[in-house]
Each structure stands twice: as C-alpha cells, then as structure tokens.
Design a protein around this motif. Structure first.
Motif, PDB file in Angstrom:
ATOM      1  N   THR A  23       0.834  -1.211   0.000  1.00  0.00           N
ATOM      2  CA  THR A  23       0.000   0.000   0.000  1.00  0.00           C
ATOM      3  C   THR A  23       0.865   1.256   0.000  1.00  0.00           C
ATOM      4  OG1 THR A  23      -1.724  -1.191   1.217  1.00  0.00           O
ATOM      5  CG2 THR A  23      -1.853   1.217   1.207  1.00  0.00           C
ATOM      6  N   ILE A  24       1.927   1.246   0.817  1.00  0.00           N
ATOM      7  CA  ILE A  24       2.849   2.386   0.836  1.00  0.00           C
ATOM      8  C   ILE A  24       3.496   2.580  -0.535  1.00  0.00           C
ATOM      9  CG2 ILE A  24       5.077   3.198   1.736  1.00  0.00           C
ATOM     10  CD1 ILE A  24       4.260   1.985   4.443  1.00  0.00           C
ATOM     11  N   ALA A  25       3.874   1.474  -1.185  1.00  0.00           N
ATOM     12  CA  ALA A  25       4.550   1.563  -2.484  1.00  0.00           C
ATOM     13  C   ALA A  25       3.691   2.282  -3.516  1.00  0.00           C
ATOM     14  CB  ALA A  25       4.919   0.168  -2.985  1.00  0.00           C
ATOM     15  N   TRP A  26       2.395   1.925  -3.605  1.00  0.00           N
ATOM     16  CA  TRP A  26       1.588   2.567  -4.646  1.00  0.00           C
ATOM     17  C   TRP A  26       1.045   3.927  -4.224  1.00  0.00           C
ATOM     18  CZ3 TRP A  26      -3.551   3.739  -4.040  1.00  0.00           C
ATOM     19  CH2 TRP A  26      -4.327   2.979  -3.156  1.00  0.00           C
ATOM     20  N   THR A  27       0.746   4.108  -2.927  1.00  0.00           N
ATOM     21  CA  THR A  27       0.265   5.422  -2.490  1.00  0.00           C
ATOM     22  C   THR A  27       1.379   6.467  -2.540  1.00  0.00           C
ATOM     23  OG1 THR A  27       0.627   4.754  -0.182  1.00  0.00           O
ATOM     24  CG2 THR A  27      -1.612   4.578  -1.040  1.00  0.00           C
ATOM     25  N   ALA A  28       2.597   6.078  -2.163  1.00  0.00           N
ATOM     26  CA  ALA A  28       3.735   7.008  -2.248  1.00  0.00           C
ATOM     27  C   ALA A  28       4.045   7.342  -3.706  1.00  0.00           C
ATOM     28  CB  ALA A  28       4.959   6.403  -1.568  1.00  0.00           C
ATOM     29  N   SER A  29       3.839   6.367  -4.588  1.00  0.00           N
ATOM     30  CA  SER A  29       4.034   6.624  -6.020  1.00  0.00           C
ATOM     31  C   SER A  29       3.016   7.645  -6.529  1.00  0.00           C
ATOM     32  CB  SER A  29       3.905   5.317  -6.812  1.00  0.00           C
ATOM     33  OG  SER A  29       4.915   4.397  -6.464  1.00  0.00           O
ATOM     34  N   ASN A  68       9.671   3.520 -17.863  1.00  0.00           N
ATOM     35  CA  ASN A  68      10.751   2.540 -18.049  1.00  0.00           C
ATOM     36  C   ASN A  68      11.988   2.827 -17.200  1.00  0.00           C
ATOM     37  OD1 ASN A  68      12.038   4.650 -19.358  1.00  0.00           O
ATOM     38  ND2 ASN A  68      11.606   3.885 -21.422  1.00  0.00           N
ATOM     39  N   SER A  69      11.948   3.888 -16.357  1.00  0.00           N
ATOM     40  CA  SER A  69      13.092   4.188 -15.489  1.00  0.00           C
ATOM     41  C   SER A  69      12.923   3.589 -14.092  1.00  0.00           C
ATOM     42  CB  SER A  69      13.272   5.704 -15.364  1.00  0.00           C
ATOM     43  OG  SER A  69      12.135   6.288 -14.752  1.00  0.00           O
ATOM     44  N   VAL A  70      11.825   2.836 -13.865  1.00  0.00           N
ATOM     45  CA  VAL A  70      11.580   2.259 -12.547  1.00  0.00           C
ATOM     46  C   VAL A  70      12.656   1.223 -12.204  1.00  0.00           C
ATOM     47  CG1 VAL A  70      10.095   0.357 -13.360  1.00  0.00           C
ATOM     48  CG2 VAL A  70       9.751   1.311 -11.067  1.00  0.00           C
ATOM     49  N   GLU A  71      13.039   1.187 -10.928  1.00  0.00           N
ATOM     50  CA  GLU A  71      14.061   0.231 -10.467  1.00  0.00           C
ATOM     51  C   GLU A  71      13.458  -1.173 -10.350  1.00  0.00           C
ATOM     52  OE1 GLU A  71      17.238   0.700  -9.844  1.00  0.00           O
ATOM     53  OE2 GLU A  71      17.370   2.893  -9.971  1.00  0.00           O
ATOM     54  N   ASP A  72      14.339  -2.192 -10.259  1.00  0.00           N
ATOM     55  CA  ASP A  72      13.825  -3.564 -10.125  1.00  0.00           C
ATOM     56  C   ASP A  72      13.215  -3.809  -8.748  1.00  0.00           C
ATOM     57  OD1 ASP A  72      16.103  -3.698  -8.588  1.00  0.00           O
ATOM     58  OD2 ASP A  72      17.022  -5.367  -9.661  1.00  0.00           O
ATOM     59  N   ASN A  73      13.358  -2.859  -7.827  1.00  0.00           N
ATOM     60  CA  ASN A  73      12.655  -2.854  -6.546  1.00  0.00           C
ATOM     61  C   ASN A  73      12.002  -1.477  -6.436  1.00  0.00           C
ATOM     62  OD1 ASN A  73      11.932  -2.497  -3.825  1.00  0.00           O
ATOM     63  ND2 ASN A  73      13.569  -3.843  -3.098  1.00  0.00           N
ATOM     64  N   ILE A  74      10.679  -1.412  -6.510  1.00  0.00           N
ATOM     65  CA  ILE A  74       9.955  -0.141  -6.593  1.00  0.00           C
ATOM     66  C   ILE A  74      10.308   0.799  -5.455  1.00  0.00           C
ATOM     67  CG2 ILE A  74       7.961  -1.197  -5.459  1.00  0.00           C
ATOM     68  CD1 ILE A  74       7.830   1.718  -7.972  1.00  0.00           C
ATOM     69  N   LEU A  75      10.611   0.264  -4.266  1.00  0.00           N
ATOM     70  CA  LEU A  75      10.915   1.123  -3.129  1.00  0.00           C
ATOM     71  C   LEU A  75      12.232   1.874  -3.310  1.00  0.00           C
ATOM     72  CD1 LEU A  75       9.791  -1.104  -0.108  1.00  0.00           C
ATOM     73  CD2 LEU A  75       8.543   0.762  -1.202  1.00  0.00           C
ATOM     74  N   ILE A  76      13.127   1.340  -4.148  1.00  0.00           N
ATOM     75  CA  ILE A  76      14.388   2.037  -4.420  1.00  0.00           C
ATOM     76  C   ILE A  76      14.127   3.278  -5.268  1.00  0.00           C
ATOM     77  CG2 ILE A  76      16.651   1.829  -5.553  1.00  0.00           C
ATOM     78  CD1 ILE A  76      16.654  -1.117  -4.785  1.00  0.00           C
ATOM     79  N   SER A  77      13.095   3.241  -6.117  1.00  0.00           N
ATOM     80  CA  SER A  77      12.740   4.405  -6.935  1.00  0.00           C
ATOM     81  C   SER A  77      12.117   5.520  -6.098  1.00  0.00           C
ATOM     82  CB  SER A  77      11.757   3.996  -8.043  1.00  0.00           C
ATOM     83  OG  SER A  77      12.354   3.106  -8.957  1.00  0.00           O
ATOM     84  N   LEU A  78      11.576   5.165  -4.941  1.00  0.00           N
ATOM     85  CA  LEU A  78      10.910   6.153  -4.085  1.00  0.00           C
ATOM     86  C   LEU A  78      11.902   6.677  -3.047  1.00  0.00           C
ATOM     87  CD1 LEU A  78       7.651   4.110  -3.536  1.00  0.00           C
ATOM     88  CD2 LEU A  78       7.777   6.261  -4.800  1.00  0.00           C
TER      89      LEU A  78
END
Length: 450
Positions: free
Chosen positions: A201-207, A296-306
C-alpha cells in the motif's frame, strides 16, 4: 471446476491408511515439522499463503511491467493470477483424494501420480530449487532493504557493504529456524502478512503522491532489439516468481485437522480465497501505478525508486524486512522437513534438538553465503521464476490432475489443464533465457562481497 472422481474404489488403498503405523514411525512423524501439529484454523491458511506469495515478487512487478509494456504486461498479470488460482485449487483438492491418506508434502502427491521413484525425481529437485532459491532471494531482499533504511536514516554515515546487511538479516534466522513447525511460526507469518499489505500500500500510495515523473517514458528501455527481447523474457520470470505459494501449499494444508465429515480442503480453500484477494489488492495497484508513475526508469525494486518522504520509505523497507523474515521461514520449513526426514528415516539419526540445531544452522549459513555471493536481485527473480516456479506452480499440478483423475478428452477440464500446461512450458523455456543474460550482465560489473 468440478472435481472428477479418482479412478479407484474406496477400499483399494487401505494399505495407506496408517493402521499399521508403528509407534516409532508415529513418534518420528510427531517430531517432523510438517506432521507434528494439525490444529490450524482456516485463517492460518490465509496468512501463511499471503506470506508465501506476496514477497520480493511484488516489488519487482512495476519493473516487469516496464519490460513487458502496457498490453502484454496487463495480460501476463491477469493470466498468471487466474492460472495459479486454478492450479492452487487443484492442489487443495488433491490433498486428500485417497480415502484415509493425506498427501502432506508435494513430493508425496508426485509419488502418487508418477510412481514411488519417478515422483521423487520429478518433484523433489524442483521443489528444493524453488525453496532454496526463494530463501536466497529473500536474503538478498532483506539485506538490500536494511541497507536502504540505513542510507535513508543516516545519509552522511560511512558506506557499509551490502554483504554486512545480508549477514545482519541472516542473524535472526539462526534463532527463528529452531521454531519446530508451521504452527509455531504462525505469529511470525501473521506479522509478515500484515507487513506485505502495508508496504504494498505504501509503495503505490507514495508513487501516486510523487506524481507522474516529467521525463516518464513508456517505451521499452532496451537500447537494441536484442535487449528488448531478452528483457521481455526475463520479465515473464519476474511475474512467475510473484506466484510462488504452490510449493508449500500441501505442507500448509497438512497443519489443518481433517475428518471425513469436515475435510481439510474446506477451511484450506476458504483461506486460499482470502489470500488470493489480498494478493490481487497488493499486486495490481503496485504493478500498474508503479509503471504509470516511473515508466521505463523504474528500479527492479519499486521502493528504491521512491526517495521521499524519507520516513515513509524507510518504514516501508522495514516492513519488507519483517515480511521476508516470515517468508523465509515459510519456505525454509519444508526444506527442514526434507533434511530431517532424510537424517532420521534414511540415516537413522536419533530425533533430537542437537540434530535439528546442526541441520538448520548449516542451511541458514549456506543460504546466507550464496546470497552474499550472488546478490543479483532482478536476474534471480526471473531465473528462478521461469526455471522452477513455472513447472511447480503453472503446470505440474495440471499434469498430476490429468494423470490421476483422467478427465474425458476434449472436456472443459481437459482443455483447461492443457492450456495451463502449454502456457507453463512456454514460460519454463523462455523466462530463464532472458534472466540468465541479465545475471551475466550484472555479474560482469560486480565485485564479490562488495
């Protein structure tokens, strides 16, 4: 999904009904992790399955979407959810298909379908590779998430190697691995299931809060057509990795009590349905929104992109750590069971704490060492997802169903199973090719134990 009647009479398997089980065999079964406790409730099935499934895989789904593209990505996500939901139902149904006998372990079901020796050779290597592979990936995930927390909380602190964070993550498993069975890790598993829902939930809401990036692009990131093709194949394995719960489902069901009036499949199935609803709530928003925001710039772990807000992303990474602690234990338990069964029943060691201490400590140390040596998160997901999760999750249950129940040719059940088998075999062939290339490229730039 009607259940066909197995091709045998009620009494034809009386030899497997445990009446002749000796007191010694009973004592051994009461000591082994899978068969030592059978008092679980249906909600144990729910959170054990959530913990087994929603893990490192969900964090890699936006990256998989970026390599697949909008259309193929959505199709693969939906098809995978439907196919694995169906094959999981098959596993639950087959757990007690023989009157008086429970197939408590995946390989026992394989032996019933393919024969005593062939069943072992078909199932055990694949199941072991899945479970050991997932444990290695979770060691890497836990270490990377701890490192991310450290870097966010103390940005000016001296750089600490990923190797050390993997060792820190592994240290708790040297203690937790002595919990004897599935029911004893239920509190850990419940915490992990709650954490999985929380950090997803944090991953998509923070996105969403971050907003669509100004430079976002939805084209393929590969510079050449070769890159695009291999990345596409690797992404198929990433998605397959996200649906890994089948490898422990029979072992989870073995902990639920069963009588002829109240078979274990009813509470087990109720838990599986709840788990798959939670899986959909976690997977689809993270995959779709993560790709929509970062492209296409998203990291292989979404939390690293945030990166911001720092406190929220640090908390999400700690949730990941707690979750993969539980997931590691869920996947390690069947391995512990296999090791201890071999040592006690084949090597004739006496069941005792010292034996369990040596066996389990050695296993945790081995997975820690391999994680420190090969921390290629994205490539590992795709490789293990395609190479071994595709068979055990997507089509091995269908093959066993066809062998045991023998549905009428060209019936709905026959067609459904063959479609799943074809899709699973394609996944088995294609996904490891792309993932292996990704691992080789990562390895060429990697300094060991850095």
């Amino acid at each position: 999904m009607g259940t066909e009647s197995p091709p045998y009479e009620l009494n034809s398997f009386s030899s497997v009904q445990n009446h002749g089980e000796s007191a010694k065999d009973k004592a051994v079964d009461d000591w082994l992790p899978i068969t030592s406790s059978r008092n679980a409730k249906w909600w144990y099935s729910a959170f054990h399955n959530v913990t087994a499934m929603v893990g490192a895989g969900v964090l890699g789904l936006p990256y998989a979407m970026a390599e697949l593209g909008w259309g193929p990505g959505m199709a693969v996500l939906v098809i995978s959810w439907v196919v694995t939901f169906y094959t999981l139902w098959q596993m639950v149904e087959m757990h007690e298909m023989v009157p008086g006998k429970r197939f408590d372990r995946y390989h026992e079901l394989g032996q019933h379908a393919f024969g005593e020796k062939l069943g072992l050779w078909i199932v055990v290597p694949q199941q072991l590779i899945v479970e050991i592979g997932v444990n290695i990936v979770y060691m890497v995930t836990g270490g990377k998430s701890l490192k991310k927390v450290h870097d966010l909380v103390s940005p000016n602190a001296p750089e600490i190697r990923l190797t050390y964070f993997i060792m820190i993550f592994a240290s708790c498993h040297f203690v937790l691995s002595f919990l004897p069975n599935f029911n004893s890790i239920s509190a850990v598993s419940l915490s992990a299931a709650v954490m999985s829902l929380s950090y997803s939930t944090i991953a998509w809401t923070a996105s969403v809060a971050k907003g669509v990036q100004p430079t976002v692009e939805y084209t393929y990131a590969g510079k050449t057509r070769t890159d695009v093709v291999f990345n596409f194949l690797s992404a198929l394995g990433d998605v397959a990795f996200a649906y890994a719960g089948h490898n422990v489902v029979l072992e989870i069901q073995a902990t639920i009590p069963s009588t002829p009036e109240k078979p274990s499949k009813k509470p087990m199935w109720r838990g599986v349905v709840v788990a798959y609803i939670v899986v959909a709530i976690c997977y689809f928003p993270v995959a779709i929104i993560g790709y929509w925001i970062f492209g296409n710039s998203v990291e292989d772990n979404i939390l690293i992109s945030l990166e911001k807000p720092k406190w929220l992303i640090a908390m999400a990474n700690m949730f990941v750590v707690v979750h993969v602690i539980g997931s590691y234990q869920i996947y390690a338990m069947p391995v512990f069971d296999m090791i201890e069964t071999f040592l006690v029943k084949k090597m004739h060691f006496t069941p005792c704490f010292r034996l369990r201490f040596i066996a389990r400590t050695t296993y945790v140390a081995l997975t820690m060492f391999l994680a420190m040596t090969f921390p290629f998160f994205g490539g590992l997901l795709g490789f293990f997802g395609g190479f071994v999760l595709a068979p055990t999750t997507y089509f091995l249950p269908c093959i066993m169903w066809l062998v045991i129940y023998k549905p009428r040719k060209f019936s709905l059940s026959w067609f459904t199973n063959w479609i799943c088998i074809i899709l699973g075999v394609l996944l088995l062939i294609l996904a490891p090719i792309g993932a292996l290339r990704q691992i080789i490229l990562s390895a060429s730039q990697y300094k060991f134990y850095s």
